[in-house]
Each structure stands twice: as C-alpha cells, then as structure tokens.
Design a protein around this motif. Structure first.
Motif, mmCIF file in Angstrom:
data_model
loop_
_atom_site.group_PDB
_atom_site.id
_atom_site.type_symbol
_atom_site.label_atom_id
_atom_site.label_comp_id
_atom_site.label_asym_id
_atom_site.label_seq_id
_atom_site.Cartn_x
_atom_site.Cartn_y
_atom_site.Cartn_z
ATOM 1 N N PRO A 58 40.186 35.198 50.933
ATOM 2 C CA PRO A 58 39.498 36.174 50.259
ATOM 3 C C PRO A 58 39.839 37.185 49.608
ATOM 4 C CG PRO A 58 39.228 36.513 52.851
ATOM 5 C CD PRO A 58 40.309 35.644 52.173
ATOM 6 N N GLY A 59 38.714 37.720 48.933
ATOM 7 C CA GLY A 59 39.727 39.058 48.137
ATOM 8 C C GLY A 59 39.088 40.707 48.186
ATOM 9 N N ARG A 60 39.208 41.514 47.285
ATOM 10 C CA ARG A 60 38.943 42.904 48.442
ATOM 11 C C ARG A 60 38.083 42.908 48.772
ATOM 12 N NH1 ARG A 60 42.999 45.831 44.204
ATOM 13 N NH2 ARG A 60 44.175 44.457 43.117
ATOM 14 N N TYR A 115 44.399 39.602 35.677
ATOM 15 C CA TYR A 115 43.307 38.003 35.644
ATOM 16 C C TYR A 115 42.963 37.436 36.949
ATOM 17 C CZ TYR A 115 47.437 34.826 36.232
ATOM 18 O OH TYR A 115 48.455 34.083 37.207
ATOM 19 N N ALA A 116 43.734 37.969 38.377
ATOM 20 C CA ALA A 116 43.857 37.825 39.437
ATOM 21 C C ALA A 116 42.333 37.816 39.920
ATOM 22 C CB ALA A 116 44.618 37.849 40.454
ATOM 23 N N GLN A 123 39.227 36.331 41.711
ATOM 24 C CA GLN A 123 38.343 36.390 42.420
ATOM 25 C C GLN A 123 36.802 37.547 42.531
ATOM 26 O OE1 GLN A 123 41.806 38.604 44.832
ATOM 27 N NE2 GLN A 123 42.135 36.782 45.543
#
Lengths: 237, 241
Positions: A210-212, A117-118, A122
């Motif tokens: 920030p995400g991947r 879910y994370a 993101q």
C-alpha cells in the motif's frame, strides 16, 4: 520524459504527492472544458500558478508550444486539403483549441516536474484503477528511463568519436542505428527482467505494497482548486 | 565439493548438467558438482565460460539436461516454485533486477509473490534494506541510486525472500574500492549457502572456501580455493590471470 523528486521544490513539495496528482488531473480536465475565451484565460491563470509552484523551466514552457503549433497547423492543412474555404475560417475556435492543448500540456508538464511517477501510480491505485494498468504504466516509465539513459550514453560515445563532425544526413543515419540498437538491447533486457521476475515468484499477478497514508486534511488543496475552477465557471458565464 | 559429501548436508547437487543455446551450441557441457549447506563456493571462469548460464540454469530460467537438486527437491517444472522459494539469484546488472518504481516495491516483490502475509512484508522490507545498509532508501527510485546502491538494493530484494541458497552473478563488477569492501563485508555476513560466479579472484579468495572452474562450458576442476588460486598454470589456461 523527465520526472523529478519533489524534495526542495518549495510550496509544491508540501502538498501530498497523491493530491498533486489529483490536482493535475482536475486541471487537465479543466483545460479541456472552457467554452469561452474568458473561461480559458481564467483556467490558464490557475494552470500557470500550478506551473509556477512546480518551478518548471522556461525551456519546458517554450518547447510545449512547438507541438501545439504543429498540431494546429496540421489540422489547418488537413482542413484545407479536405475542401475548407477561407471564408469559413474563424480565429476564435483555433485559438481556443490551441489554448486548451497548451494548458493540458502545461498541467501535465508541471505534474511531471514536481511528482515522481511512482507516486502517480500509487495515487491511481488509491482510486482503484486496476493494477494491470498501473503496473504496465510503471513498467513503461521505467523502460523509458532506461532506454533514454542508454540512448544518451550511446549518443555521447558517438559524439566523442567524432560523430558530430559528419553532415546532418550521416548524423541522422547514426542516430537511427543507435535507436535500432537501443531497441534491440531493450528486448534483451526485457528477457532478463522477466527472468528476474520469475525468480522471485512472479506468476502474472502483480501485488504491491500500500502507498503512503492520505489524510483528509491533505485533500484541502484539491478542494481549493476544484472550488476555484467551479467558481470561475459560475462567475464567468 | 566432492563425491564423499554426505547427501543430507548437500545444498546443491548438480549431475551431468548440459545447456544448449537456441542455435544448438553447447553452453554448458556435462557439468557435475556438489555444494554443502552453508558453503561459499566460487564459480570461476573467464567471460563466456558459462558462469551466468550455470546460475540461470540452476534457478530453472534456462532449460537444461541433467539433474539439479537442492536438498531433497529435484528441479523440475513441478518443483520450480518450491526451488525459487529456497534459491535466489542476484543478477549481474542490477537494472535487470530492479524493475519496480520504488526500491521498497522491488524488495517487497518477492515476498508478496511467495505469499508472505501483506502485513509482515513492510517489516521484512525494512529488515532487508537495513541488512544491506540502505535503511531509508525505500522510497527512492532505483534509477536515482548509484551503481553500488543499486547492487545492494538488488541483494536486499533477494534477501527479503529469505532464501537458503543465494546465487550471485559477478557481484563486484563495476564497483569501486569502497563499494567492493562494503559488498565483501555484506556477503561475508550472509549465513545462506552461496554460489558466486566471478572472475574477481580477490573476491573469491576473501569470501569462498571452495571453487569450481569453468572453461568454454566445461568444468575443468574443483576444490579448495587456496589450492586452485595457487595453480598459476590453471589460472592462466582458464583466462583468469
């Protein structure tokens, strides 16, 4: 609610998790749109492939049918109560409605089975969905997980102390008491979590890292699914 | 730990601290003590003695009477943010502290809130995770970690704030022997001033040079840990043995 880390899930794990989320979203939308049985079946095949790639179990597939049948049955009962006559009944709209609901369920369940879910949060962050919504959604997911784990532990304690030997009504009473106590505990926990947040300087604005990184070539699966759905839509007129 | 300490070398100075529960009962009753910079002090006491309440009061989570001073800063509504920049609390239950979807989000939570530039935060996160032996755990979900790993992740989330004073609430609770050993080694390496609330006497003896002893919300005694732990009657009276 069950979220599984995608490690070791074959083809699906090779797709960027954000793209998986977007593909799931596109399939959810696609499940709602078909206006003919042929389009519904074609969309169903794509959703089924997504489900197969996500390796969801038979139990998940079967259990999803129960709320769909209940929903359709409930709508039918309400229609009869509100004065619908039998000669007005048409099977096709009912099947279409049930099919759309089930495909939407299957797309969501496949996404939940293959994507954390994370990553979903993101992925929404990347689409500029307000942080307030993603933060609340994240907190709810985390809360569900904790409540589920505490309820499972309480239920195990109930069973180990012979709770499963009572009659059904008494067991239901026990489960209600467990639910009440888990809810009460979750409020107490909420206070402690709030204290932990305050201690680390939280003042109402959630800032996240920030995400991947998402490269253009990662989007190929999204483009492929989108093109497939549009193709079906055009061909099956 | 005593009135003779030089004020400029004090990390924590607590004077006449009292905390009341919402129902009016006294949770802490007129507590005063001093902690010098760099000291490791154990807060000893049985369950319900007021150890956790003391730590929560020290970071301003619970309203309290009396004065709490960290170096030159007196804890008040106005200085709360400055105090929390310097003083961090590790909660007893890591589930209370790890509330973000990913470990790295949790570790980054404090620095981002305290205004550390966003481009410096990832390095800080990596450094903190490395310090607790959790390199590579950043992209894991907290609920997928073991209790020991969660405890260390909770400590990393506090380390990332680069505090001068660390308050730890029952850090060894629920850990197995290797987990405890790992935790001891980890805590021993921290240079910050530490206040460790525990009833784990082994931990207190290994990590702390001084201790204060609480019983039913009152400070019974304070002093060098070796002399307190050799006082069998005191330990028995305070429910520690």
């Amino acid at each position: 609610m069950r979220f599984v880390d995608p490690a070791g899930r074959g083809l699906i794990s090779s797709i960027h998790p954000y793209v998986r989320v977007y593909c799931g979203g596109v399939l959810l939308l696609a499940a709602a749109l078909p206006d003919s049985p042929r389009r519904l079946v074609a969309t169903g095949v794509i959703v089924a492939l997504f489900a197969a790639a996500s390796r969801i179990g038979w139990r998940v597939i079967v259990w999803g049918a129960i709320p769909v049948v209940s929903l359709v049955g409930g709508v039918g009962i309400l229609s009869v109560i509100s004065g619908m006559r039998m000669e007005e009944f048409r099977l096709q709209p009912v099947v279409m409605f049930a099919g759309k609901c089930y495909l939407a369920y299957l797309a969501s369940a496949s996404l939940a089975a293959s994507t954390h879910y994370a990553d979903a949060l993101q992925a929404f962050d990347l689409l500029r969905v307000p942080t307030l919504f993603t933060s609340i959604a994240g907190s709810i997911c985390r809360w569900f997980h904790l409540v589920f784990r505490e309820a499972s532990a309480a239920n195990t304690a109930r069973v180990l102390r012979g709770g499963d030997r009572k009659n059904r009504l008494a067991q239901a009473g026990d489960l209600a008491r467990i639910s009440a106590s888990v809810m009460t505990w979750s409020f107490a926990r909420a206070e402690r979590v709030a204290a932990a947040m305050e201690c680390r300087g939280f003042r109402g604005i959630l800032v996240r890292l920030p995400g991947r990184p998402l490269r253009a070539r990662d989007l190929i699966w999204l483009v492929a699914i989108f093109a497939l759905l549009v193709g079906i839509w055009v061909v099956l007129q | 730990m005593g009135g003779s300490a030089i004020k400029t070398h004090l990390a924590i100075e607590v004077s006449n601290l009292s905390v009341r529960y919402p129902d009016g009962r006294l949770a802490l009753n007129d507590i005063s003590f001093l902690v010098e910079v760099g000291d490791s002090v154990a807060v000893l006491g049985a369950n319900g003695a007021g150890k956790s309440t003391l730590l929560l009061a020290l970071v301003g989570v619970l309203p309290a009477e009396g004065e709490i001073r960290f170096g030159e800063i007196v804890l008040s509504d106005k200085t709360l943010r400055d105090v929390r920049r310097k003083v961090q609390l590790v909660f007893q239950d890591p589930n209370d502290q790890l509330f973000m979807p990913l470990v790295r989000d949790d570790v980054a939570f404090g620095p981002l809130n305290f205004g550390v530039p966003k481009d410096q935060v990832p390095q800080l996160v990596d450094k903190s995770l490395e310090a607790v032996g959790l390199s590579g755990f950043g992209d894991r979900a907290p609920h997928n970690l073991s209790l020991g790993e969660r405890k260390r992740a909770a400590i990393a989330s506090v380390l990332a704030c680069e505090p001068e004073v660390i308050l730890l609430d029952e850090p060894s609770a629920g850990l197995d022997a290797p987990g405890r050993r790992q935790l001891f080694n980890l805590l021993r390496d921290f240079k910050a001033t530490k206040l460790i609330a525990t009833h784990d006497l082994v931990l207190a003896e290994e990590l702390c040079s001084k201790a204060i002893v609480l019983k039913a919300g009152k400070l019974i005694t304070s002093g060098p840990i070796s002399s307190l732990l050799s006082n069998e009657m005191l330990l028995s009276d305070c429910g520690l043995k």
